[in-house]
Design a protein around this motif. Structure first.
Motif, mmCIF file in Angstrom:
data_model
loop_
_atom_site.group_PDB
_atom_site.id
_atom_site.type_symbol
_atom_site.label_atom_id
_atom_site.label_comp_id
_atom_site.label_asym_id
_atom_site.label_seq_id
_atom_site.Cartn_x
_atom_site.Cartn_y
_atom_site.Cartn_z
ATOM 1 N N PHE A 32 18.906 14.055 8.669
ATOM 2 C CA PHE A 32 18.288 12.866 9.259
ATOM 3 C C PHE A 32 17.216 13.283 10.262
ATOM 4 N N TYR A 33 17.557 14.193 11.183
ATOM 5 C CA TYR A 33 16.612 14.613 12.217
ATOM 6 C C TYR A 33 15.481 15.459 11.651
ATOM 7 N N LEU A 34 15.725 16.110 10.530
ATOM 8 C CA LEU A 34 14.669 16.912 9.917
ATOM 9 C C LEU A 34 13.448 16.054 9.588
ATOM 10 N N SER A 35 13.680 14.810 9.173
ATOM 11 C CA SER A 35 12.568 13.902 8.882
ATOM 12 C C SER A 35 11.747 13.621 10.136
ATOM 13 N N TYR A 36 12.420 13.461 11.287
ATOM 14 C CA TYR A 36 11.709 13.228 12.540
ATOM 15 C C TYR A 36 10.811 14.414 12.893
ATOM 16 N N VAL A 37 11.319 15.621 12.666
ATOM 17 C CA VAL A 37 10.538 16.821 12.988
ATOM 18 C C VAL A 37 9.322 16.940 12.070
ATOM 19 N N LEU A 38 9.536 16.745 10.770
ATOM 20 C CA LEU A 38 8.458 16.919 9.800
ATOM 21 C C LEU A 38 7.387 15.844 9.916
ATOM 22 N N LEU A 39 7.774 14.633 10.333
ATOM 23 C CA LEU A 39 6.828 13.517 10.411
ATOM 24 C C LEU A 39 6.296 13.267 11.818
ATOM 25 N N ALA A 40 6.667 14.108 12.772
ATOM 26 C CA ALA A 40 6.334 13.840 14.179
ATOM 27 C C ALA A 40 4.840 13.629 14.393
ATOM 28 N N ALA A 41 4.016 14.439 13.753
ATOM 29 C CA ALA A 41 2.567 14.351 13.978
ATOM 30 C C ALA A 41 1.935 13.165 13.253
ATOM 31 N N PHE A 42 2.653 12.580 12.280
ATOM 32 C CA PHE A 42 2.038 11.567 11.426
ATOM 33 C C PHE A 42 2.647 10.170 11.581
ATOM 34 N N ALA A 43 3.848 10.077 12.203
ATOM 35 C CA ALA A 43 4.544 8.789 12.259
ATOM 36 C C ALA A 43 3.720 7.736 12.987
ATOM 37 N N GLY A 44 3.088 8.130 14.100
ATOM 38 C CA GLY A 44 2.266 7.182 14.837
ATOM 39 C C GLY A 44 1.077 6.705 14.035
ATOM 40 N N ALA A 45 0.465 7.627 13.279
ATOM 41 C CA ALA A 45 -0.687 7.268 12.458
ATOM 42 C C ALA A 45 -0.281 6.322 11.330
ATOM 43 N N VAL A 46 0.930 6.512 10.790
ATOM 44 C CA VAL A 46 1.425 5.602 9.751
ATOM 45 C C VAL A 46 1.514 4.179 10.309
ATOM 46 N N ALA A 47 1.985 4.065 11.551
ATOM 47 C CA ALA A 47 2.109 2.749 12.173
ATOM 48 C C ALA A 47 0.751 2.124 12.453
ATOM 49 N N ASP A 48 -0.286 2.945 12.659
ATOM 50 C CA ASP A 48 -1.628 2.429 12.941
ATOM 51 C C ASP A 48 -2.419 2.115 11.676
ATOM 52 N N ALA A 49 -2.049 2.748 10.556
ATOM 53 C CA ALA A 49 -2.853 2.624 9.336
ATOM 54 C C ALA A 49 -2.602 1.323 8.583
ATOM 55 N N ALA A 50 -1.570 0.585 8.945
ATOM 56 C CA ALA A 50 -1.254 -0.680 8.280
ATOM 57 C C ALA A 50 -0.727 -1.648 9.329
ATOM 58 N N PRO A 51 -0.729 -2.950 9.058
ATOM 59 C CA PRO A 51 -0.110 -3.898 9.991
ATOM 60 C C PRO A 51 1.333 -3.499 10.290
ATOM 61 N N LYS A 52 1.672 -3.455 11.555
ATOM 62 C CA LYS A 52 2.965 -2.893 11.934
ATOM 63 C C LYS A 52 4.139 -3.717 11.408
ATOM 64 N N GLY A 53 3.960 -5.009 11.242
ATOM 65 C CA GLY A 53 5.024 -5.813 10.656
ATOM 66 C C GLY A 53 5.345 -5.355 9.242
#
Length: 420
Positions: A56-77
């Motif tokens: 579970f936590y491995l996903s957080y580590v691998l996506l840490a640099a990109f998770a915020g950008a994913v939230a910005d690239a589309a409507p957050k809802g």
């Protein structure tokens, strides 16, 4: 249009976000208990139980640099809806008897992308003066979801409809996002330059670790969440071997920790405001000492009381450390990037500690020495953090200086901020 109309819309929006968070987190906590039961039914090796959280936590580590950008690239809802459907996919994999570690890794993938969207959507929907209260509702809903999620998972253990029921909760969380007012994507090109995202994230990581107060709070919160992730599984084993409880009963025992954390969080807001945040550090030593007492307990009632104390100490420590870290992060970057750096460090520490615990299980280490070593490690580690903080700020004696340190004198063009 009257001034009351925007206010009513913001309240409806907040209710939708809080409801989505509550049901999503409730399903996460229930699914973990059911996944552990599935491993036990299949007579899986003991190390696989903590490995659920490790994946579970491995996903957080691998996506840490990109998770915020994913939230910005589309409507957050829409991001909130999509990530709940991803979690639903992980639940479906368990229903189809796919390896639980793989299924739970998919749930972690959804959770990693869910976190920045959950916090990032609030400023888009709520007036600035109401943000603190809105975050309070999110946290209150999360605490309640942990309580009810553990209870739901414990109730569903061993029942054939457990996974469909949890899947229905994920669908309910996704449905709640439909009521969130539409807001445009903050930056549709946020994912267009992954190399730059990695550089920005690396720069932000360095900035926070070079700041005296942020370094201490990052170290403490990372240690705390690593210990929390490991303690979750230690408590289940302790409940079975020392208290004679079933998995369902042992899981319900963890509710005591959540109750204590809620009480500790309330106390922390009164006794450890931001200016005195570092004065909470000795509580970490007390937390490790109380965990050592678990080795002496054999009665469920005493165990529940002890876990409430552990949860209270945890809440008293975590809340001021989080506040301190967030305040320092705001000096250098936007909140989403600060949260991503914090998630990365905490998840990496959790991976390490869960890996050590999994190795101990692999080599059949006895429970009591493992529990004693865990508590002793916390005492020593928190003691080291306390001494470290004294050396960092000997003049202030656990005080906090709101003034930016030398790093904050850098120009904004030098600071690795992500595009606003």
């Amino acid at each position: 249009m009257s001034a009351a109309a925007p206010c009513a819309r913001s309240k409806r929006a907040l209710r939708s976000v809080v409801a989505a968070q509550f049901f999503s987190s409730l399903a996460d906590n229930a699914l973990l208990i059911v996944a552990i039961d599935l491993l036990m039914q299949r007579h899986a090796p003991g190390w696989m139980t903590p490995a659920l959280r490790l994946f579970f936590y491995l996903s957080y580590v691998l996506l840490a640099a990109f998770a915020g950008a994913v939230a910005d690239a589309a409507p957050k809802g829409r991001v909130l809806m999509a990530t709940n459907l991803i979690k639903l996919g992980g639940c479906a994999l368990l229903l189809w008897q796919v390896q639980p570690l793989v299924a739970y890794a998919l749930v972690g993938l959804g959770a990693a992308a869910y976190s920045p969207a959950k916090y990032g959507i609030l400023p888009e929907l709520i007036p600035q003066e109401e943000l603190v209260a809105a975050n309070g509702w999110i946290e209150a809903g999360t605490v309640l979801s942990i309580l009810f999620g553990v209870a739901l998972g414990s109730t569903l253990v061993g029942k054939g409809l457990a996974l469909p029921a949890i899947g229905a909760v994920y669908l309910l969380a996704a449905a709640c996002t439909l009521a969130i007012p539409h807001s445009p994507a903050r930056d549709r090109a946020a994912l267009a330059h992954p190399g730059r995202l990695l550089r920005d994230f690396g720069g932000s990581l360095v900035l926070l670790w070079r700041d005296a107060d942020a370094r201490i709070s990052l170290a403490v919160t990372s240690l705390f969440w690593a210990a929390s992730a490991t303690l979750q599984f230690l408590v289940l084993r302790w409940a079975a071997e020392r208290l004679g409880l079933t998995l369902s009963q042992g899981a319900l025992l963890q509710i005591a920790v959540a109750i204590g954390m809620a009480a500790g969080a309330v106390g922390a807001s009164r006794w450890f405001p931001l200016g005195r945040a570092l004065r909470a550090l000795p509580i970490g030593i007390a937390l490790g000492a109380v965990i050592l007492l678990m080795t002496l307990v054999t009665q469920p009632a005493v165990a529940a009381a002890l876990l409430v104390v552990i949860g209270t100490l945890a809440g008293l420590l975590l809340v001021p450390m989080n506040a301190l870290l967030q305040s320092r992060g705001l000096l250098y970057m936007h909140p989403g990037q600060s949260i991503a750096v914090q998630n990365f460090n905490e998840s990496l520490a959790s991976l390490a500690m869960l890996g050590v615990y999994g190795a101990l299980l692999y080599f059949d280490a006895p429970l009591l020495p493992t529990l004693a070593g865990f508590g002793g490690f916390l005492v020593l580690a928190m003691g080291a953090a306390l001494l470290w903080s004294r050396r960092q700020r000997p003049q202030e004696r656990f005080g906090y200086s709101p003034a930016p340190n030398r790093l904050s004198t850098r120009s904004q063009s030098e600071s690795p901020k992500i595009r606003q």
